[in-house]
Design a protein around this motif. Structure first.
Motif, PDB file in Angstrom:
ATOM      1  N   LEU A  22     -13.811   3.036  -0.451  1.00 41.31           N
ATOM      2  CA  LEU A  22     -12.522   2.562  -0.957  1.00 41.31           C
ATOM      3  C   LEU A  22     -11.357   2.923  -0.036  1.00 41.31           C
ATOM      4  CD1 LEU A  22     -10.657   1.425  -3.189  1.00 41.31           C
ATOM      5  CD2 LEU A  22     -10.825   3.659  -4.323  1.00 41.31           C
ATOM      6  N   GLY A  23     -11.334   4.132   0.497  1.00 39.79           N
ATOM      7  CA  GLY A  23     -10.203   4.571   1.312  1.00 39.79           C
ATOM      8  C   GLY A  23     -10.090   3.790   2.611  1.00 39.79           C
ATOM      9  N   ASP A  24      -8.909   3.825   3.212  1.00 44.36           N
ATOM     10  CA  ASP A  24      -8.674   3.075   4.451  1.00 44.36           C
ATOM     11  C   ASP A  24      -7.468   3.670   5.156  1.00 44.36           C
ATOM     12  OD1 ASP A  24      -8.555   0.898   6.419  1.00 44.36           O
ATOM     13  OD2 ASP A  24      -9.701  -0.274   4.957  1.00 44.36           O
ATOM     14  N   ARG A  25      -7.111   3.026   6.252  1.00 40.40           N
ATOM     15  CA  ARG A  25      -5.925   3.401   7.020  1.00 40.40           C
ATOM     16  C   ARG A  25      -4.879   2.293   6.921  1.00 40.40           C
ATOM     17  NH1 ARG A  25      -8.057   6.483  12.536  1.00 40.40           N
ATOM     18  NH2 ARG A  25      -8.591   8.390  11.393  1.00 40.40           N
ATOM     19  N   PRO A  26      -3.599   2.604   7.188  1.00 39.42           N
ATOM     20  CA  PRO A  26      -2.594   1.541   7.190  1.00 39.42           C
ATOM     21  C   PRO A  26      -2.989   0.441   8.172  1.00 39.42           C
ATOM     22  CG  PRO A  26      -1.551   3.699   7.261  1.00 39.42           C
ATOM     23  CD  PRO A  26      -3.021   3.933   7.458  1.00 39.42           C
ATOM     24  N   CYS A  27      -2.895  -0.797   7.724  1.00 33.45           N
ATOM     25  CA  CYS A  27      -3.343  -1.941   8.525  1.00 33.45           C
ATOM     26  C   CYS A  27      -2.142  -2.773   8.990  1.00 33.45           C
ATOM     27  CB  CYS A  27      -4.276  -2.828   7.703  1.00 33.45           C
ATOM     28  SG  CYS A  27      -5.799  -2.013   7.168  1.00 33.45           S
ATOM     29  N   ILE A  28      -2.102  -3.071  10.271  1.00 32.69           N
ATOM     30  CA  ILE A  28      -1.020  -3.903  10.810  1.00 32.69           C
ATOM     31  C   ILE A  28      -0.978  -5.245  10.105  1.00 32.69           C
ATOM     32  CG2 ILE A  28      -0.200  -5.101  12.878  1.00 32.69           C
ATOM     33  CD1 ILE A  28      -1.451  -2.794  14.516  1.00 32.69           C
ATOM     34  N   GLU A  29      -2.159  -5.816   9.892  1.00 33.28           N
ATOM     35  CA  GLU A  29      -2.241  -7.138   9.255  1.00 33.28           C
ATOM     36  C   GLU A  29      -1.707  -7.132   7.830  1.00 33.28           C
ATOM     37  OE1 GLU A  29      -5.645 -10.516   8.265  1.00 33.28           O
ATOM     38  OE2 GLU A  29      -6.039  -8.947   9.742  1.00 33.28           O
ATOM     39  N   LEU A  30      -1.694  -5.956   7.195  1.00 35.15           N
ATOM     40  CA  LEU A  30      -1.204  -5.842   5.812  1.00 35.15           C
ATOM     41  C   LEU A  30       0.178  -5.210   5.752  1.00 35.15           C
ATOM     42  CD1 LEU A  30      -4.530  -4.611   4.125  1.00 35.15           C
ATOM     43  CD2 LEU A  30      -3.659  -6.958   4.292  1.00 35.15           C
ATOM     44  N   GLY A  31       0.895  -5.258   6.860  1.00 27.65           N
ATOM     45  CA  GLY A  31       2.263  -4.741   6.877  1.00 27.65           C
ATOM     46  C   GLY A  31       2.339  -3.236   6.760  1.00 27.65           C
ATOM     47  N   GLY A  32       1.351  -2.542   7.304  1.00 28.61           N
ATOM     48  CA  GLY A  32       1.363  -1.078   7.249  1.00 28.61           C
ATOM     49  C   GLY A  32       0.814  -0.508   5.959  1.00 28.61           C
ATOM     50  N   ARG A  33       0.253  -1.344   5.116  1.00 29.71           N
ATOM     51  CA  ARG A  33      -0.358  -0.864   3.874  1.00 29.71           C
ATOM     52  C   ARG A  33      -1.879  -0.792   4.041  1.00 29.71           C
ATOM     53  NH1 ARG A  33       1.640  -5.430  -0.077  1.00 29.71           N
ATOM     54  NH2 ARG A  33       1.068  -6.603   1.809  1.00 29.71           N
ATOM     55  N   THR A  34      -2.508   0.026   3.219  1.00 31.25           N
ATOM     56  CA  THR A  34      -3.970   0.007   3.160  1.00 31.25           C
ATOM     57  C   THR A  34      -4.398  -1.144   2.254  1.00 31.25           C
ATOM     58  OG1 THR A  34      -4.175   1.377   1.182  1.00 31.25           O
ATOM     59  CG2 THR A  34      -3.958   2.532   3.299  1.00 31.25           C
ATOM     60  N   PRO A  35      -5.673  -1.546   2.307  1.00 30.51           N
ATOM     61  CA  PRO A  35      -6.123  -2.593   1.383  1.00 30.51           C
ATOM     62  C   PRO A  35      -5.918  -2.231  -0.084  1.00 30.51           C
ATOM     63  CG  PRO A  35      -7.679  -2.395   3.182  1.00 30.51           C
ATOM     64  CD  PRO A  35      -6.691  -1.261   3.352  1.00 30.51           C
ATOM     65  N   ALA A  36      -6.114  -0.967  -0.457  1.00 25.48           N
ATOM     66  CA  ALA A  36      -5.899  -0.570  -1.850  1.00 25.48           C
ATOM     67  C   ALA A  36      -4.438  -0.706  -2.242  1.00 25.48           C
ATOM     68  CB  ALA A  36      -6.374   0.870  -2.067  1.00 25.48           C
TER      69      ALA A  36
END
Length: 470
Positions: free
Chosen positions: A20-34
């Motif tokens: 479930l955990g993740d890192r901030p994603c550029i594609e998601l505007g600096g948010r994690t998928p969760a």
């Protein structure tokens, strides 16, 4: 006097959203998928529960699912037996007692600059290639031995086997399988440092096993090449050994059921003598697969003899993370959210403790396999003190009342919320368990004692059967 219906045996439902955990994603505007996912059910659970983040072994320490679950279940005081044994158990095999074994697979390789680089793995449909490789490996195992050690193998799945080292003692040997193929070549199996540093028989047996395994792998490669098997690089990992039966109930003080869909968790349930209920994954409908497992958990809550812990697992977020498409992981989390709605409704009955978390972080935007980043953790139930977190996701839940939780914290916390904490300072049995055990060793009321004579000259004492009466 309160009219609250007091119970001391609330069941726990623990849902693991694998990876479930993740890192901030550029594609998601600096948010994690969760954080980017639309999750009305999980948001509602967050508002009525206590929240935090799960960092299984501390910040930055990446872990596998099996090691995380071992600690999450409160089994940390037991030596981890190794994943190869769990995989074999999960497909119906039986690891020989006290016999070292490894996961064996055949890979395609390319020799470059004096080392072998792994370039391919057998697909699930390539059963004919797997059968050819197995015939060659078995023929080599029949003739090879080293210092009294002989090898045997048993299939796990296409292109994968359990490799037994009969006559060996130690499984403390490093992997030859380069899990991180972009970094590591086909690796030499060596005795683990902790075994060597311990010295004595432990060190000598680890060295003996590593030399025997190295010889087997090099000879097996020659045999595979001679027989024209396309996948001719044999690799090993996950050294394992089971010395004695293990019991989830004896170790934790709680009864448990696992509702899952993979060999790893079936194997874990079988190792720990837990009830297992296998619900096949639905690859084309993540919500349906998890929803079926949630339905089974709800049925278990309403049956007589409800288990103390019901573990529900889905691998959907982890598999989506490994595609390296953050939006695919967002969709997987949203599908899981919809499937969890019946558990949210069940909380209204005030008769269950519900926890939802991940076992590790699976970054969806970098080539990392797993990472040591936090994963969201929620617990809700009749006695849980809700905090002021309002949104599901790593960043908002890091501000929750539970802060950062290690994997080893989870089992004691859940059983405490279920009104069964183990009381330090009291020993109702030989084990330090996570939950206050329901079944404890009772004093026998019929027993034998030695009645001493009136004087030393009257002879020796004689055992007499005694019975206690009111």
């Amino acid at each position: 006097m309160t009219d609250w219906p007091v119970r001391d045996d609330l069941p726990v439902v623990l849902v693991t959203l694998d990876g479930l955990g993740d890192r901030p994603c550029i594609e998601l505007g600096g948010r994690t998928p969760a954080e980017a996912a639309i999750t009305p059910v999980l948001d509602a659970l967050v508002t009525r529960g206590a929240n935090g983040v799960h960092v299984p072994f501390g910040p930055g320490r990446a872990t596998s699912s099996e090691r995380s679950h071992w600690e999450m279940f409160g089994l940390g005081r037991l030596a981890f037996p190794g994943r190869a044994a769990l995989e074999l158990l999960g497909v119906g095999g039986t690891p020989p007692s006290a016999t070292p074994l490894w996961h064996l697979a055949v890979r395609r390789g390319d020799e470059h600059d004096g080392v072998m680089r792994i370039t391919g793995r057998l697909g699930r449909g390539e059963t004919h290639l797997s059968a050819r490789a197995q015939a060659t490996l078995e023929a080599w195992a029949d003739v090879y031995s080293f210092d009294g050690i002989r090898f045997g193998l048993e299939p796990i799945r296409t292109g994968e086997w359990a490799l037994f080292a009969h006559g060996a003692v130690s499984h403390e040997v490093s992997d030859s399988d380069p899990l991180f193929e972009h970094r590591h070549p086909w690796m030499r199996p060596l005795p683990l440092a902790e075994a060597v540093e311990a010295g004595g028989e432990r060190a000598s047996e680890a060295k003996r096993s590593s030399r025997a395994l190295e010889g087997f792998l090099l000879g097996a490669r020659s045999a595979l090449m001679r027989d024209g098997v396309e996948f001719d690089v044999p690799t090993t990992k996950w050294g394992s050994r089971i010395d004695r039966p293990m019991s989830f109930t004896e170790t934790t003080g709680a009864t448990g059921v696992m509702v899952t869909s993979s060999a790893l968790y079936r194997g874990l349930a079988r190792l720990l003598q837990m009830q297992e209920i296998d619900i096949a994954a639905a690859p084309d409908d993540i919500a349906l697969g998890l929803a079926h497992r949630v339905d089974v958990a709800l049925e278990l809550l309403d049956r007589p003899g409800t288990p103390d812990l019901i573990h529900v697992h889905t691998k959907a977020p982890d598999e989506a993370g490994h595609t390296k498409d953050p939006r695919a992981k967002v969709r997987a989390i949203e599908a899981c959210d919809a499937a969890l709605a019946p558990l949210l409704r069940r909380l209204e009955q005030n008769d269950v403790v519900l926890a939802i978390t991940g076992d590790h972080a699976t970054p969806s935007e970098t080539m990392l396999l797993h990472s040591g980043d936090p994963t969201p953790f929620i617990v809700a139930g009749p006695d849980v003190r809700a905090d002021d977190v309002e949104r599901f996701g790593e960043t908002p839940m890091l501000r929750g009342s539970l802060g950062r939780l290690a994997a080893a914290d989870i089992s004691p916390l859940l059983h405490s919320e279920a009104r069964r904490p183990f009381f330090l300072g009291h020993r109702p049995g030989p084990a330090l368990t996570s939950a206050l055990a329901a079944a404890v060793p009772a004093m026998p009321l019929t027993y034998e004692v030695s009645v001493p004579p009136h004087s030393a000259r009257q002879g020796t004492s004689h055992p007499k059967k005694m019975e206690m009466h009111r």
